[in-house]
Design an enzyme around this catalytic site. Sequence first.
Site, PDB file in Angstrom:
ATOM      1  CG  HIS A  60       3.544   4.770   9.270  1.00  9.94           C
ATOM      2  ND1 HIS A  60       2.866   3.818   8.533  1.00  9.94           N
ATOM      3  CD2 HIS A  60       3.941   5.701   8.360  1.00  9.94           C
ATOM      4  CE1 HIS A  60       2.852   4.162   7.261  1.00  9.94           C
ATOM      5  NE2 HIS A  60       3.497   5.309   7.120  1.00  9.94           N
TER       6      HIS A  60
ATOM      7  CB  CYS B 218       2.102  10.394   1.508  1.00 13.64           C
ATOM      8  SG  CYS B 218       0.437  11.033   1.354  1.00 13.64           S
TER       9      CYS B 218
ATOM     10  CG  ASN C  60       6.653   3.459   4.973  1.00 14.80           C
ATOM     11  OD1 ASN C  60       6.159   3.617   3.874  1.00 14.80           O
ATOM     12  ND2 ASN C  60       6.042   3.766   6.092  1.00 14.80           N
TER      13      ASN C  60
ATOM     14  CG  HIS D   7       7.313   7.844   5.482  1.00 17.44           C
ATOM     15  ND1 HIS D   7       7.170   7.375   4.211  1.00 17.44           N
ATOM     16  CD2 HIS D   7       6.122   7.641   6.098  1.00 17.44           C
ATOM     17  CE1 HIS D   7       5.939   6.922   4.046  1.00 17.44           C
ATOM     18  NE2 HIS D   7       5.278   7.070   5.179  1.00 17.44           N
TER      19      HIS D   7
ATOM     20  NE  ARG E 241      -1.123   2.474   2.900  1.00 14.77           N
ATOM     21  CZ  ARG E 241      -0.568   3.593   3.350  1.00 14.77           C
ATOM     22  NH1 ARG E 241      -0.517   4.672   2.585  1.00 14.77           N
ATOM     23  NH2 ARG E 241      -0.004   3.648   4.539  1.00 14.77           N
ATOM     24  CG  ASP E 242       3.217   4.400   2.976  1.00 14.11           C
ATOM     25  OD1 ASP E 242       3.540   5.173   2.061  1.00 14.11           O
ATOM     26  OD2 ASP E 242       3.204   4.742   4.170  1.00 14.11           O
TER      27      ASP E 242
HETATM   28  P1  HMG Z   1     -13.307  14.248  -2.023  1.00 16.62           P
HETATM   29  O1  HMG Z   1     -13.146  14.721  -3.427  1.00 16.62           O
HETATM   30  O2  HMG Z   1     -13.385  15.276  -0.955  1.00 16.62           O
HETATM   31  O3  HMG Z   1     -14.554  13.258  -1.902  1.00 16.62           O
HETATM   32  O4  HMG Z   1     -12.136  13.229  -1.681  1.00 16.62           O
HETATM   33  P2  HMG Z   1     -16.059  13.426  -2.251  1.00 16.62           P
HETATM   34  O5  HMG Z   1     -16.814  12.670  -1.221  1.00 16.62           O
HETATM   35  O6  HMG Z   1     -16.412  14.862  -2.499  1.00 16.62           O
HETATM   36  O7  HMG Z   1     -16.175  12.637  -3.651  1.00 16.62           O
HETATM   37  C1  HMG Z   1     -15.561  13.082  -4.846  1.00 16.62           C
HETATM   38  C2  HMG Z   1     -15.417  11.934  -5.823  1.00 16.62           C
HETATM   39  O8  HMG Z   1     -14.598  10.902  -5.258  1.00 16.62           O
HETATM   40  C3  HMG Z   1     -16.735  11.252  -6.156  1.00 16.62           C
HETATM   41  O9  HMG Z   1     -16.604  10.717  -7.464  1.00 16.62           O
HETATM   42  C4  HMG Z   1     -16.775  10.111  -5.176  1.00 16.62           C
HETATM   43  O10 HMG Z   1     -17.594   9.053  -5.620  1.00 16.62           O
HETATM   44  C5  HMG Z   1     -15.325   9.683  -5.156  1.00 16.62           C
HETATM   45  P3  HMG Z   1     -17.122  11.514  -8.770  1.00 16.62           P
HETATM   46  O11 HMG Z   1     -18.578  11.768  -8.480  1.00 16.62           O
HETATM   47  O12 HMG Z   1     -16.313  12.781  -8.847  1.00 16.62           O
HETATM   48  O13 HMG Z   1     -16.837  10.550  -9.877  1.00 16.62           O
HETATM   49  N1  HMG Z   1     -14.947   9.026  -3.905  1.00 16.62           N
HETATM   50  C6  HMG Z   1     -14.410   7.795  -3.825  1.00 16.62           C
HETATM   51  N2  HMG Z   1     -14.089   6.900  -4.776  1.00 16.62           N
HETATM   52  C7  HMG Z   1     -13.545   5.738  -4.353  1.00 16.62           C
HETATM   53  N3  HMG Z   1     -13.317   5.443  -3.047  1.00 16.62           N
HETATM   54  C8  HMG Z   1     -13.628   6.319  -2.095  1.00 16.62           C
HETATM   55  C9  HMG Z   1     -14.199   7.545  -2.465  1.00 16.62           C
HETATM   56  N4  HMG Z   1     -14.620   8.627  -1.773  1.00 16.62           N
HETATM   57  C10 HMG Z   1     -15.078   9.509  -2.650  1.00 16.62           C
HETATM   58  N5  HMG Z   1     -13.390   6.013  -0.825  1.00 16.62           N
HETATM   59  C11 HMG Z   1     -11.088  11.440  -0.539  1.00 16.62           C
HETATM   60  C12 HMG Z   1     -11.995  12.642  -0.425  1.00 16.62           C
HETATM   61  C13 HMG Z   1     -10.668  11.024   0.855  1.00 16.62           C
HETATM   62  C14 HMG Z   1     -11.856  10.315  -1.203  1.00 16.62           C
HETATM   63  C15 HMG Z   1      -9.874  11.825  -1.400  1.00 16.62           C
HETATM   64  O14 HMG Z   1      -9.300  12.971  -0.841  1.00 16.62           O
HETATM   65  C16 HMG Z   1      -8.839  10.741  -1.506  1.00 16.62           C
HETATM   66  O15 HMG Z   1      -9.091   9.677  -2.049  1.00 16.62           O
HETATM   67  N6  HMG Z   1      -7.626  11.006  -1.022  1.00 16.62           N
HETATM   68  C17 HMG Z   1      -6.506  10.065  -1.131  1.00 16.62           C
HETATM   69  C18 HMG Z   1      -5.814  10.005   0.168  1.00 16.62           C
HETATM   70  C19 HMG Z   1      -4.737   8.958   0.127  1.00 16.62           C
HETATM   71  O16 HMG Z   1      -4.955   7.834  -0.278  1.00 16.62           O
HETATM   72  N7  HMG Z   1      -3.524   9.345   0.576  1.00 16.62           N
HETATM   73  C20 HMG Z   1      -2.452   8.425   0.712  1.00 16.62           C
HETATM   74  C21 HMG Z   1      -2.674   7.468   1.846  1.00 16.62           C
HETATM   75  S1  HMG Z   1      -2.440   8.207   3.443  1.00 16.62           S
HETATM   76  C22 HMG Z   1      -0.742   7.996   3.745  1.00 16.62           C
HETATM   77  O17 HMG Z   1      -0.015   7.574   2.885  1.00 16.62           O
HETATM   78  C23 HMG Z   1      -0.239   8.310   5.113  1.00 16.62           C
HETATM   79  C24 HMG Z   1       0.070   7.068   5.952  1.00 16.62           C
HETATM   80  O18 HMG Z   1       0.989   6.225   5.284  1.00 16.62           O
HETATM   81  C25 HMG Z   1       0.656   7.496   7.288  1.00 16.62           C
HETATM   82  C26 HMG Z   1       1.789   8.490   7.099  1.00 16.62           C
HETATM   83  O19 HMG Z   1       2.849   8.131   6.583  1.00 16.62           O
HETATM   84  O20 HMG Z   1       1.544   9.652   7.431  1.00 16.62           O
HETATM   85  C27 HMG Z   1      -1.206   6.252   6.237  1.00 16.62           C
HETATM   86 MG    MG Z   2       3.097   6.477   5.271  1.00 20.79          MG
END
Ligand code: HMG
Ligand code: MG
Length: 301
Positions: free
Chosen positions: A207, A240, A249, A209, A15-16
Amino acid sequence: MKLPSRVKLVDVGPRDGLQNEKQMVPAEVKITLVHMLQDAGLKEIEVTSFVSPKWVPQMADNAQVMAGIHRKPGVRYSVLVPNMKGFEAAVESKPDEIVVFGAASEAFSQRNINCSIAESIERFAPVVEAALKRNIYVRGAISTAVGCPYEGEIAPERVELVARLMKQIGVQHCGVADTIGVGTPLKVQRAMEAALKHYDINDVSGHFHDTYGQALVNTMACLEMGIWQFDSSSAGLGGCPYAKGATGNVATEDVVYMLQGLGIETGIDLDKLIDAGKYISDFLDRKPNSRAATALLNQRT
Ligand code: HMG
Ligand code: MG
């Protein structure tokens, strides 16, 4: 100094590790990586995320990857879920655990999940409730717990606030994440202490990086506090897309090598783990980003 006698590592590589890759990695390659990690003895693997494919195209094959895994008894498969839409899709794939992911910094919360910290908690609350009803374990991740690419240094009080909010909505585990790898041991310990105000020592994890080369020493600082659960990524993959400048990481291989040297049990076969890291690195056409893996691979030849 009393260190834990055993450590649980969650490999977040699929994933990450892969979410940030520009070239599309086919589902079969991700599935093979998961299989190699479970064969190496990993007991928890963060497989994918159910986020918007427009935001993170690399994770668009989430359901396909989950469906393709031959599950090994005793291994837990976790997935990231940002909202109810993600939960409804994730649940079809039968994860053992979901991860709701918030942030200690407002700016990062906005960039990463397009909402404020308070709004994120409102979005997570029904997800947590629905997951707990189905007996799916809920982990929370607090990003930018030490530093933020947009706001700079983050005070431990802000980690404490998010940990408290997560606890109030029923999140069972609190992962403290140094998203951009700027933390150093005392700062990381303070962030951990903030989480520990609301979570038991058995319900927190680190966690880290490795952007500034501090992840291993930060892991050690946590071990000294008695923390025994960490996320790490095979071959040191990771990053990210919404955290500019963040690199991978800490490599699972490096953590396992250190833990073996400390006499701490992980249940992981380092040789097989190195094979997994080499497999994905070969696919990506680069060397594993792990000093221990590099050294041990050199010895093989
Ligand atoms: P948004 O645009 O605010 O959502 O995104 P919305 O509710 O307004 O919906 C907009 C569109 O997204 C719609 O589609 C929804 O259906 C769709 P459209 O009508 O435009 O075709 N949608 C989705 N589709 C699939 N799955 C869903 C979903 N939700 C809405 N769950 C949202 C909000 C959170 C979805 C968006 O900002 C997003 O996907 N962000 C990605 C965040 C991400 O994955 N970041 C990386 C992971 S976190 C990380 O790496 C950190 C971590 O490792 C810890 C660390 O290191 O810090 C965990
Ligand atoms: Mg991370």
